[in-house]
Write a protein that holds these residues in place. Structure first.
Motif, short mmCIF file in Angstrom:
data_model
loop_
_atom_site.label_atom_id
_atom_site.label_comp_id
_atom_site.label_asym_id
_atom_site.label_seq_id
_atom_site.Cartn_x
_atom_site.Cartn_y
_atom_site.Cartn_z
N THR A 1 0.85 -1.19 0.00
CA THR A 1 0.00 0.00 0.00
C THR A 1 0.89 1.24 0.00
O THR A 1 0.89 2.02 0.96
N PRO A 2 1.64 1.44 -1.08
CA PRO A 2 2.54 2.60 -1.13
C PRO A 2 1.79 3.89 -1.41
O PRO A 2 0.68 3.89 -1.95
N GLU A 3 2.42 4.98 -1.07
CA GLU A 3 1.89 6.30 -1.45
C GLU A 3 2.07 6.51 -2.94
O GLU A 3 1.18 7.02 -3.62
N ILE A 4 3.24 6.11 -3.46
CA ILE A 4 3.58 6.30 -4.87
C ILE A 4 4.27 5.04 -5.38
O ILE A 4 5.12 4.46 -4.70
N VAL A 5 3.90 4.61 -6.59
CA VAL A 5 4.56 3.50 -7.26
C VAL A 5 5.34 4.06 -8.44
O VAL A 5 4.79 4.80 -9.26
N VAL A 6 6.62 3.72 -8.52
CA VAL A 6 7.46 4.16 -9.63
C VAL A 6 7.72 2.98 -10.55
O VAL A 6 8.14 1.91 -10.11
N ASN A 7 7.44 3.19 -11.83
CA ASN A 7 7.74 2.22 -12.88
C ASN A 7 9.07 2.63 -13.49
O ASN A 7 9.15 3.62 -14.22
N PHE A 8 10.13 1.90 -13.14
CA PHE A 8 11.47 2.18 -13.67
C PHE A 8 11.71 1.23 -14.82
O PHE A 8 11.88 0.03 -14.61
#
Length: 266
Positions: free
Chosen positions: A95-102
């Motif tokens: 349950t992250p605040e932000i998900v980064v797609n690298f």
């Protein structure tokens, strides 16, 4: 959890099968796989709680685990990296605040691109997605134009409004500009850096939307957000003397290796 980075890595790439396992030689001659270099680059960003590789392939899984990466297995049905990220987050129960797609094909992405991207999304409550854009020098613009002239699918470019809201992304070089630019001059073209930061609600909704017409034509996953009326924030980032390119075609291996040698990246 505040920030989760997911690195989608698919073996069955249409243009370059097995691309995540392709080895790139650094300045010292040390050869490391594309997925390892991408994982190492993502791990350098500050303010990140967790970095995972998401793949459908056991070869990539076993290789990633061999150098210490956390791996999440995803299905073969994911149509692009965004869908693979959504499935990975669901599998993790995170349950992250932000998900980064690298993106797993952009090992030259500096840590501050990710840091600036996350900061940009946090400061704009109206944006569902954020992505970095880098203003092209005349030399970089010429390289993009040369790829298109040769029939190669190279980097992606972006145009956006005064508020940073994306208007369009394309594999063509946009906007059209009739003028000539010196190698070190700034051009009006912005190279889209293939990294995304999502708010979890937007990411979770994405796989349930049908593939967009423009998304399918361009082969660009972020266009699905625009076609559904969601705001995509373009965050302008600075190169700070770093060269940037993605591995899209076999011909890019030599280009990336030359860049790493010039920048002293081992």
């Amino acid at each position: 959890m505040s920030v989760l980075i997911v690195i989608p890595a698919r073996y069955a790439s249409t243009r370059y099968p097995g691309k995540p396992l392709v080895e790139l030689k650094g300045a010292s001659g040390d050869a490391r796989s594309l997925i390892r270099r991408s994982w190492e680059a993502a791990s350098e960003a500050s303010g990140v709680d967790r970095v995972v590789v998401a793949t459908e392939d056991e070869r990539i899984r076993d290789h990633a685990r061999s150098f210490g990466a956390e791996v999440v297995m995803t299905s073969e049905n994911c149509r692009n990296g965004t869908e693979r990220c959504a499935e990975a987050v669901s599998a993790l129960g995170a349950t992250p605040e932000i998900v980064v797609n690298f993106q797993g094909d952009a090992p030259l992405t500096p840590a501050w691109f990710i840091e600036d991207l996350v900061a940009g999304l946090r400061t704009d409550p109206n944006a569902d997605v954020a992505t970095p854009v880098l203003r092209c020098s005349g030399r970089m613009r010429d390289d993009l134009l040369a790829d298109r002239k040769a029939g190669r699918v190279g980097g992606t470019t972006a145009v956006f409004g005064h508020d940073g809201q994306a208007l369009y992304f394309s594999k063509e070089v946009i906007p059209y500009a009739a003028g000539q630019y010196g190698p070190d001059d700034l051009s009006p073209v912005y190279h889209h850096v293939g990294v995304y930061a999502y708010r979890p609600d937007a990411l979770n909704a994405y796989p349930g939307w049908p593939e967009g017409v423009l998304e399918k034509l361009e082969g660009l996953e972020q266009l699905r957000f625009l076609e559904r009326g969601h705001k995509v924030l373009c965050v302008r980032v600075e190169a700070r003397g770093r060269q940037f390119w993605e591995l899209n075609n076999p011909e890019d291996v030599q280009r990336l290796e030359a860049m790493m040698k010039a920048m002293g990246i081992n």
